[in-house]
Enzyme design. Structure first.
Site, PDB file in Angstrom:
ATOM      1  CG  HIS A 129      -4.949   4.414  18.809  1.00  0.00           C
ATOM      2  ND1 HIS A 129      -4.754   4.006  20.211  1.00  0.00           N
ATOM      3  CD2 HIS A 129      -4.950   3.254  17.929  1.00  0.00           C
ATOM      4  CE1 HIS A 129      -4.928   2.552  20.098  1.00  0.00           C
ATOM      5  NE2 HIS A 129      -4.958   2.416  19.044  1.00  0.00           N
TER       6      HIS A 129
ATOM      7  CG  ASP B  60      -4.814   5.554  23.231  1.00  0.00           C
ATOM      8  OD1 ASP B  60      -6.000   6.267  22.668  1.00  0.00           O
ATOM      9  OD2 ASP B  60      -4.189   4.671  22.713  1.00  0.00           O
TER      10      ASP B  60
ATOM     11  CB  SER C 262      -7.041  -0.233  19.424  1.00  0.00           C
ATOM     12  OG  SER C 262      -5.719  -0.516  19.272  1.00  0.00           O
TER      13      SER C 262
END
Length: 703
Positions: free
Chosen positions: A83, A220, A639
């Protein structure tokens, strides 16, 4: 359940740091914190965290100003989350070559894809500069004077480091609510190229359904490469002649895995936390910000989703925008749920009563820190604060049209000869491939209506009278008129000194919008200054009252370390488990007919249904671990943060927190707060068995 959570939180509440809580700066990591890390299994010498060329911090990068990444090879490969690379993947995708849908692997250096406006930034050094500011009367200055002094110091420090290396620059940031300031030296590399990504079905597996939830199976990750000047190995603008960067240090990648209770550490760039915030600030965040974001984005996202489902071309344009919007839409809902279920406001109030009693006994900040003054300032600000967030969500940032209208009143370059105003103009970049007119118009009409329904009438921009009088309250007709008659969306040069400029309906729209923004800012500016001062005093009082404890500053997107252990949590008597398996993912895939977020290509189900996972098999579970939990302290910006074991080896990439502790930005719950990471063996398995990325696997050399 609620009573249990409240009891747990009351027992755990303290403004001081607890074991495994904390976002610690590395250059001055308290010895007591390092000793606790060692006690829990950390085996790396203190100096190898921050000092020297081979320090762990040298492998961690700020990824494009919104995420974190980690360098994993001698040729500058960078792992981050899928992402985090999503916009790059989307921007290179077309209907004919849809890398979001099908994934991408560059089999040679020449096939690696360059990206505009992306970069990685290495932290070189960090020092405290509080006294350099305060010695110049900083504490007594007005806000604009403080900004000028900080800018002056930043320039002076940047000039000094550029004498060492011309590619360095310095940022001066506030810590501990402005009670301290640190200067950080960075080196930015702007030639960053996409190397590998898996299909979105895997990189976003679970989608909105599983976002912020556990258990997770999302793979991810994405892979980029840093390129450098071939002569200096330093930063350089994109050029076909640039070569892969050779870093001072890269993180060793481990196939050895982990078990329940093992040491785990993240190093990354957490964006923003507010753990020193007062009870009044938390109430304002809940009712004036989170609830607004949740309500407004829910309206917008329903329209976006409908248009995206109807057209592949529209989906490609808006996939990234939708993901960014929905992420903190759901976060806001979950945070408010936790604030109320745990009773955080009342706990903060109890803590503030203790702080008041301590202040009365000691006289510390007497005449400065005043909780009654703070309460009144928050009350005075609330209506304007809430209206501002509605304006931001519903109008200012909701559509491409509004974004352009804002830019002509600040934020767009004036072009043309400086000595001839009549020939000066604005020119918007042709980004017609980035937006869809039908979607934009429907969103704009719906959000204009939504704003009017949720704010007091005196917060309405003047164009609402135009909608009422000239368009009989028909928002759709008004928006059609704007798109048809304004030059804002027509991609032309805009000569702002020419006749007719001020009559353009888009210019009028922007002018009315800015007048409302300034009105609201004027209304909240006085209480805002008082609030900022009182919150700074509050933080200073906490540090003084608990001076026998180590403290960390709230996150501000500077590099931080957090540590803890691998492990799950128990909620309402049910253990979470600490890892997920391929079998659990295949079970979800079987429900893709009712839950689209669980769709994946047949090849993915086949790969995950294997009877053996080879070197990627976990020794404890006997299968391949997909995602796992630690109690590391993270937030947005983390992240892509590397997750290290006790030997400083890479075992995963952080990508999410859990729903049951979404209030961790304001209160870290040691019982419930968890970091969700993708196991690095799952990453390598997908690069190997799906991508057949042999050259990259050899370069990484995981062991």
């Amino acid at each position: 359940m609620k009573k249990l959570l409240i009891l747990i939180a009351v027992c755990a509440l303290s403004m001081g740091a607890k074991a495994d809580e904390g976002m610690w700066t590395l250059y001055n990591l308290p010895p007591a914190v390092y000793e606790q890390m060692v006690a829990e299994g950390f085996q790396v010498p203190y100096n190898d965290l921050y000092n020297g060329d081979r320090a762990i911090k040298n492998a961690v990068v700020n990824f494009s100003g919104y995420c974190t990444g980690v360098v994993v090879s001698p040729n500058g490969l960078v792992f981050t989350n899928h992402h985090c690379g999503f916009e790059s993947i989307r921007s290179h995708s077309t209907v004919e070559h849809d890398y979001m849908l099908n994934g991408f692997y560059a089999k040679t250096y020449e096939e690696e894809l360059p990206n505009e406006d992306m970069f990685v930034s290495f932290m070189v050094d960090q020092v405290e500069v509080t006294q350099r500011l305060f010695a110049n009367g900083f504490e007594e200055m007005e806000d604009f004077e403080k900004e000028l002094l900080i800018d002056s110091l930043t320039k002076a420090l940047t000039d000094s480091v550029k004498a060492i290396d011309s590619t360095y620059h310095v940022s001066v940031d506030a810590f501990f609510e402005g009670n301290k300031y640190y200067a950080t030296t960075y080196q930015d590399f702007t030639d960053l190229r996409l190397v590998f990504t898996i299909p979105k079905s895997m990189g976003k597996f679970g989608g909105d359904t599983d976002n912020w939830m556990w258990p997770r199976q999302t793979c991810d990750f994405s892979v980029f490469r840093i390129y450098a000047d071939p002569k200096t190995n330093g930063p350089a603008p994109y050029s076909k002649d640039n070569v892969p960067y050779h870093p001072k240090y890269w993180s060793p990648v481990s196939l050895q895995g982990y078990k329940d209770g093992d040491f785990a550490m993240t190093i990354g760039y957490p964006g923003s936390t507010s753990r020193y915030m007062s009870s009044y600030g938390i109430q304002e965040m809940r009712d004036g910000e989170n609830s607004v974001r949740a309500q407004a984005r829910g309206v917008k996202q329903e329209i976006m989703r409908r248009h995206m489902d109807a057209s592949e071309a529209v989906r490609i344009k808006y996939d990234s925008k939708y993901a960014q919007s929905s992420n903190y839409w759901k976060n806001s809902i979950g945070m408010n749920k936790c604030i109320d279920s745990i009773g955080i406001v009342s706990q903060k109030q109890q803590f503030e009563e203790r702080l008041r009693a301590w202040q009365d006994r000691t006289g510390y900040l007497k005449g400065k820190l005043d909780f009654d003054v703070m309460r009144r300032a928050y009350q005075q600000r609330f209506n304007g604060y809430r209206a501002f967030y509605y304006l931001w969500e519903c109008i200012s940032t909701a559509t491409e049209f509004a974004t352009r209208a804002r830019k002509i009143y600040g934020g767009i370059e004036v072009k043309g000869p400086e000595d001839d105003p009549d020939k000066q103009y604005y020119e918007f970049e042709d980004n017609s491939s980035e937006w869809d007119e039908a979607l934009e118009k429907e969103v704009m009409a719906a959000m204009l209506k939504n704003y009017e329904e949720h704010v007091d009438s005196h917060y309405l921009p003047a164009f609402y009278q135009t909608i009422k009088n000239d368009f009989k309250g028909d928002y759709t007709a008004y928006v059609d008129y704007l798109f048809k008659n304004s030059f804002l969306m027509k991609g032309k040069k805009i000569y702002f000194n020419k006749k007719g400029y001020e009559d353009d309906p888009g210019v009028k729209f922007g002018n009315d919008l800015f007048e409302t923004i300034y009105t609201i800012r004027g209304e909240i500016s006085r209480p805002m200054s008082i609030i900022e001062e009182q919150e700074r005093y509050l933080c200073a009082a906490v540090l003084a009252m608990e001076q026998d404890q180590p403290h960390y500053s709230d996150a501000n997107f500077t590099m931080r370390l957090s540590y803890g252990q691998v492990g799950g949590y128990t909620l309402n008597g049910s253990p979470s488990g600490y890892y997920t398996t391929p079998q659990s993912m295949v079970a979800k895939m079987r429900h893709d007919d009712t839950t689209h977020d669980y769709f994946a290509e047949p090849i993915m189900r086949e790969l995950l249904s294997a009877t053996s996972y080879g070197q990627y098999t976990d020794r404890v579970s006997g299968t391949m671990n997909l995602c796992f939990l630690t109690n590391n302290d993270i937030t947005g910006g983390n992240s892509g943060s590397p997750m290290f074991d006790g030997k400083g080896r890479l075992i995963g990439l952080a990508f999410d927190g859990n729903w049951d502790s979404l209030s961790s930005d304001i209160h870290f719950d040691t019982q419930l707060a968890r970091c969700i990471g993708v196991d690095i063996r799952y990453v390598l398995f997908m690069m190997d068995r799906w991508g057949h990325a042999d050259r990259l696997l050899q370069e990484i050399n995981a062991q």
